[in-house]
Design a protein around this motif. Structure first.
Motif, PDB file in Angstrom:
ATOM      1  N   ALA A   1       0.795  -1.386  -0.115  1.00 48.82           N
ATOM      2  CA  ALA A   1       0.005   0.175   0.135  1.00 48.82           C
ATOM      3  C   ALA A   1       0.801   1.315   0.160  1.00 48.82           C
ATOM      4  CB  ALA A   1      -1.003  -0.077   1.053  1.00 48.82           C
ATOM      5  N   LYS A   2       1.756   1.340   0.874  1.00 51.38           N
ATOM      6  CA  LYS A   2       2.650   2.530   0.991  1.00 51.38           C
ATOM      7  C   LYS A   2       3.351   2.709  -0.360  1.00 51.38           C
ATOM      8  CE  LYS A   2       5.801   4.559   4.195  1.00 51.38           C
ATOM      9  NZ  LYS A   2       6.797   4.513   5.213  1.00 51.38           N
TER      10      LYS A   2
ATOM     11  N   SER B   1      12.443   1.235  -2.710  1.00 52.10           N
ATOM     12  CA  SER B   1      11.153   1.002  -2.152  1.00 52.10           C
ATOM     13  C   SER B   1      11.423   1.726  -0.641  1.00 52.10           C
ATOM     14  CB  SER B   1      11.403  -0.587  -1.515  1.00 52.10           C
ATOM     15  OG  SER B   1      10.511  -0.612  -0.310  1.00 52.10           O
ATOM     16  N   ARG B   2      10.125   2.412  -0.474  1.00 47.74           N
ATOM     17  CA  ARG B   2      10.053   3.290   0.903  1.00 47.74           C
ATOM     18  C   ARG B   2       9.384   2.522   1.982  1.00 47.74           C
ATOM     19  NH1 ARG B   2      13.745   6.715   0.355  1.00 47.74           N
ATOM     20  NH2 ARG B   2      14.494   4.604  -0.454  1.00 47.74           N
ATOM     21  N   SER B   3       8.846   1.272   1.758  1.00 41.01           N
ATOM     22  CA  SER B   3       8.329   0.540   2.859  1.00 41.01           C
ATOM     23  C   SER B   3       9.175  -0.539   3.469  1.00 41.01           C
ATOM     24  CB  SER B   3       7.036   0.005   2.161  1.00 41.01           C
ATOM     25  OG  SER B   3       7.245  -0.926   1.446  1.00 41.01           O
ATOM     26  N   ASP B   4       8.700  -1.037   4.683  1.00 43.88           N
ATOM     27  CA  ASP B   4       9.683  -1.614   5.441  1.00 43.88           C
ATOM     28  C   ASP B   4       9.518  -3.324   5.124  1.00 43.88           C
ATOM     29  OD1 ASP B   4      11.337  -1.864   7.732  1.00 43.88           O
ATOM     30  OD2 ASP B   4       9.640  -2.027   9.073  1.00 43.88           O
ATOM     31  N   ALA B   5       8.708  -3.878   4.634  1.00 48.95           N
ATOM     32  CA  ALA B   5       8.805  -4.939   4.066  1.00 48.95           C
ATOM     33  C   ALA B   5       9.455  -5.477   2.689  1.00 48.95           C
ATOM     34  CB  ALA B   5       7.683  -5.752   4.417  1.00 48.95           C
ATOM     35  N   VAL B   6       9.496  -4.426   1.913  1.00 50.06           N
ATOM     36  CA  VAL B   6       9.594  -4.678   0.320  1.00 50.06           C
ATOM     37  C   VAL B   6      11.215  -3.957   0.223  1.00 50.06           C
ATOM     38  CG1 VAL B   6       8.847  -4.182  -1.915  1.00 50.06           C
ATOM     39  CG2 VAL B   6       7.406  -4.103   0.010  1.00 50.06           C
TER      40      VAL B   6
ATOM     41  N   VAL C   1      12.843   4.295   6.405  1.00 51.61           N
ATOM     42  CA  VAL C   1      12.398   3.559   7.903  1.00 51.61           C
ATOM     43  C   VAL C   1      13.214   3.688   8.962  1.00 51.61           C
ATOM     44  CG1 VAL C   1      10.961   1.720   8.797  1.00 51.61           C
ATOM     45  CG2 VAL C   1      10.633   2.234   6.555  1.00 51.61           C
ATOM     46  N   LYS C   2      12.871   4.421   9.889  1.00 53.91           N
ATOM     47  CA  LYS C   2      14.109   4.723  10.949  1.00 53.91           C
ATOM     48  C   LYS C   2      14.019   3.263  11.809  1.00 53.91           C
ATOM     49  CE  LYS C   2      15.524   9.059  10.275  1.00 53.91           C
ATOM     50  NZ  LYS C   2      15.201   9.016   8.974  1.00 53.91           N
TER      51      LYS C   2
ATOM     52  N   GLN D   1      18.846  -1.321   3.577  1.00 53.42           N
ATOM     53  CA  GLN D   1      17.735  -2.121   3.110  1.00 53.42           C
ATOM     54  C   GLN D   1      16.976  -1.816   4.103  1.00 53.42           C
ATOM     55  OE1 GLN D   1      16.445  -3.312   0.615  1.00 53.42           O
ATOM     56  NE2 GLN D   1      18.000  -4.190  -0.950  1.00 53.42           N
ATOM     57  N   PRO D   2      15.403  -2.004   4.041  1.00 49.54           N
ATOM     58  CA  PRO D   2      14.549  -1.797   5.150  1.00 49.54           C
ATOM     59  C   PRO D   2      14.669  -2.748   6.038  1.00 49.54           C
ATOM     60  CG  PRO D   2      13.396  -2.267   3.039  1.00 49.54           C
ATOM     61  CD  PRO D   2      14.704  -1.965   2.797  1.00 49.54           C
ATOM     62  N   ALA D   3      14.643  -2.796   7.623  1.00 47.17           N
ATOM     63  CA  ALA D   3      15.167  -3.706   8.593  1.00 47.17           C
ATOM     64  C   ALA D   3      14.077  -4.912   8.480  1.00 47.17           C
ATOM     65  CB  ALA D   3      14.979  -2.931   9.903  1.00 47.17           C
TER      66      ALA D   3
END
Lengths: 426, 213
Positions: free
Chosen positions: A412-413, B59-64, B121-122, B163-165
């Motif tokens: 979604a984000k 990617s700006r999201s945590d899981a991707v 994502v911090k 990379q996102p944590a």
């Protein structure tokens, strides 16, 4: 070689200046005659939902020399995906509401007005008395409801809610659900295919059932589905519903009549069902403007398009994307509309630059939330073969889990930003 | 994003300066092909990935995961493993097959050429500090700063810095359970190391690498 018209001369001699000069025009209504004469190649996008907003953004970012005007009456974009979570109270509608500034940042000219007609032969879009001239139009009107297919529905729209376009109705239906007495009956009706978001009604069933189980344990959710079975992810939804004994699911029960005063619906078998709260999702077709513009096929409901360029098979200068299309083996989903927006934008830029459009297949991912913290998904991959979109594979997640909910949040984000640019999704 | 925007603005300027002459030369009103994204190799084939992986693979999201700046060797192995099911992902298995049909070399080259914007994502500061201590053994393959073994073609260790944590942690858990690429010889050592590390500590290691720039 060719006679140069005044417009071509202006375009040739002053495109840079022209683009600067018209940057402050947005929002002036009720102009008669030609609105904002174009000084360069122009694409008009009708509808700023998942497909239209994406297309507008990608035409600009792919070829900034093309002017893009986006017509969208709403000042805010409200995401339909995730809006079932507003019914259960897991999310607020505000968290799904974004502005269009990200599109303005890349130079899209927003006009918060409704296109009143498209004239493909004259290549112009009417806005009331005035009109905008275009080189290519991208039509992304989403769906409209066929209210007359359910007797009594047209006159009861303030009481019998669809909440199938995220917005005020979503909030209102959530309120009705909260106000329903414990022990009451919530009736949800699923329209016959094709409709926007195939798994959407079944995700909504999970969210309403989860809310009732948590807050009104004596209440019941009665589902009247016009289809013979769950339309999407059937086995996964049936597994998820094991957690909700408060669901009663009746397939092949098409609702043909609603009586808002008596709080009663009638099915095509003549069965009458009483409700305390109703969510009647009506049968659907392409947005009205697609019908007006003669873009719908013989079924009078959906628009047939070229699978590579998204040009209407009826009027080649008009492209149609998103939920209003038919003939591709794809669901009417947000991910598909976003993919079509990008592919169509790329085709438009190629065609306006005298290049053949590349054959790019869409992608699909549909996440469904089955509770407050677990989700599952269906994924579709495609290829293009002989000019047609063909499915390579469909895969389901093995079940629902918190991990897939995390993936859903990530999707979604990312996709909100992809549709709206960074200024939109906060 | 500001860098992307600047790029668009600069590009717009170039196109506009170039436009008048180009239109005159063309006469019939068809402009020549615009320079820019369309002419970047692989752009068109990688375009639909942005729905989940962000603009230009950032990617700006945590899981991707972020794809920008991944080495083509690593990217192509990932696509191959997803397509064959060695890397289990309901989402990526179909898309890996789609990418292979489209042309994995071009898509890999496109993402490799994109500049990586580290995750916004911090990570939790305490976790980062604990992770710094716990990550000493990782540097041999992933570099002291998580920059990966890109200079050395024999090393597949990808650049994981920034990379996102959540993505890194999920992958570490898959490695630990031998659910990612089982049987791959270069991964046996890593999996043996991970077996001895508690899951919470893996979360710390993920936070540490996510915080690196």
């Amino acid at each position: 070689m060719t006679r140069m018209t005044r417009r071509q001369f202006l375009r040739a001699s002053g495109s840079g200046v022209g683009a600067l000069a018209v940057s402050g025009l947005a929002g002036c209504a009720s102009t008669s005659g030609e609105i904002d004469p174009k000084s360069n190649r122009r694409v008009v996008v009708v509808g700023g939902g998942w497909g239209g907003a994406t297309a507008a953004k990608y035409v600009r970012t792919t070829d900034p020399s093309i002017e893009v005007v986006l017509l969208e009456p709403n000042r805010k974009f409200v995401s339909c995906p995730f809006s079932n979570l507003v019914l259960s109270g897991v999310r607020g509608l505000g968290s799904l509401t974004f502005g269009y500034n990200g599109l303005r940042e890349v130079g899209v000219k927003l006009r918060h007005e409704a296109a009143t007609a498209i004239e493909p032969d004259a290549k112009r879009v009417r806005i009331g008395d005035g009109y905008l001239v275009y080189d290519r139009v991208i039509v992304a009107p989403g769906v409209d409801f066929l209210l007359d297919q359910v007797e009594g529905l047209a006159g009861a729209q303030d009481k019998v809610l669809h909440a199938w376009k995220a917005g005020p109705q979503t909030t209102e239906l959530a309120k009705q659900l909260r106000a329903m007495p414990d022990g009451g009956v919530f009736v949800l009706t699923v329209p016959p295919v094709a409709y926007r978001c195939p798994p959407g009604p079944y995700e909504r069933i999970c969210q309403v059932a989860w809310y009732l189980k948590t807050n009104k344990p004596k209440a019941k959710l009665l589902v009247l589905d016009a289809n013979q079975n769950i339309v999407s992810k059937a086995a996964l939804f049936r597994a998820a519903w094991q957690a909700y004994p408060n669901i009663e699911y009746r397939a092949s029960n098409k609702v043909v009549k609603v009586d808002a005063a008596a709080r009663e619906v009638t099915t095509d078998f003549g069965d009458k069902v009483k409700y305390d709260v109703i969510n009647l999702i009506p049968p659907q077709r392409a947005g009205a403007i697609a019908v007006q513009a003669d873009l719908v096929a013989a079924d009078k409901r959906w628009c047939e398009v070229d699978h590579v360029t998204y040009e209407s098979l009826k009027h080649r200068s008009a492209h149609v994307i998103g939920d209003s299309t038919t003939g591709l083996p794809v669901p009417k989903s947000g991910t598909i509309a976003n993919a079509m927006g990008k592919i169509c934008a790329t085709s438009v830029v190629h065609l306006l630059n005298g290049r053949p459009a590349p054959a790019i297949p869409p992608v699909n991912t549909c996440y469904s939330w089955v509770s407050d913290r677990e989700a599952m998904a269906v994924i579709n991959a495609y290829k293009i073969e002989n000019g047609k979109v063909v499915q390579v594979e469909q895969k389901l997640t093995p079940g629902h889990s918190a991990l897939y909910a995390q993936h859903a949040e990530g999707w979604a984000k990312s996709i909100w930003a992809d549709v709206l640019g960074s200024g939109g999704a906060a | 994003m500001s860098r992307l925007l600047l790029g668009v603005v600069l590009l717009a300027g170039v196109v506009m300066l170039g436009a008048p002459a180009a239109f005159l030369a063309c006469g019939a009103g068809v402009a020549p092909a615009a320079a820019g994204p369309l002419d970047q190799p692989g752009y068109v084939k990688a375009m639909t990935c942005s729905a989940c992986h962000g603009a230009a693979g950032n990617s700006r999201s945590d899981a991707v995961p972020i794809l920008a700046g991944l080495s083509p060797v690593y990217f192509k192995k990932a696509i191959e493993d997803y397509a064959t099911g060695k890397r289990v992902s309901a989402e990526m298995e179909p898309f890996a097959k789609q990418v292979k049909l489209l042309g994995v070399d071009e898509v890999a080259a496109y993402f490799a050429a994109q500049r990586r914007d580290v995750t916004p994502v911090k990570a939790d500061r305490g976790a980062v500090e604990r992770g710094r201590v716990a990550s000493a053994q990782c540097a041999a393959c992933h570099g002291a700063e998580g920059q990966g073994g890109q200079g050395d073609p024999s090393k597949l260790g990808p650049a994981i810095a920034g990379q996102p944590a959540a993505y890194i942690k999920n992958q570490l858990l898959l490695f630990k359970a031998d659910k990612r690429s089982p049987g791959d010889e270069p991964l046996t050592k890593m999996k043996a190391i991970l077996k001895a590390i508690p899951d919470e500590t893996l979360g710390d290691v993920a936070a540490y690498y996510s915080s690196l720039r």
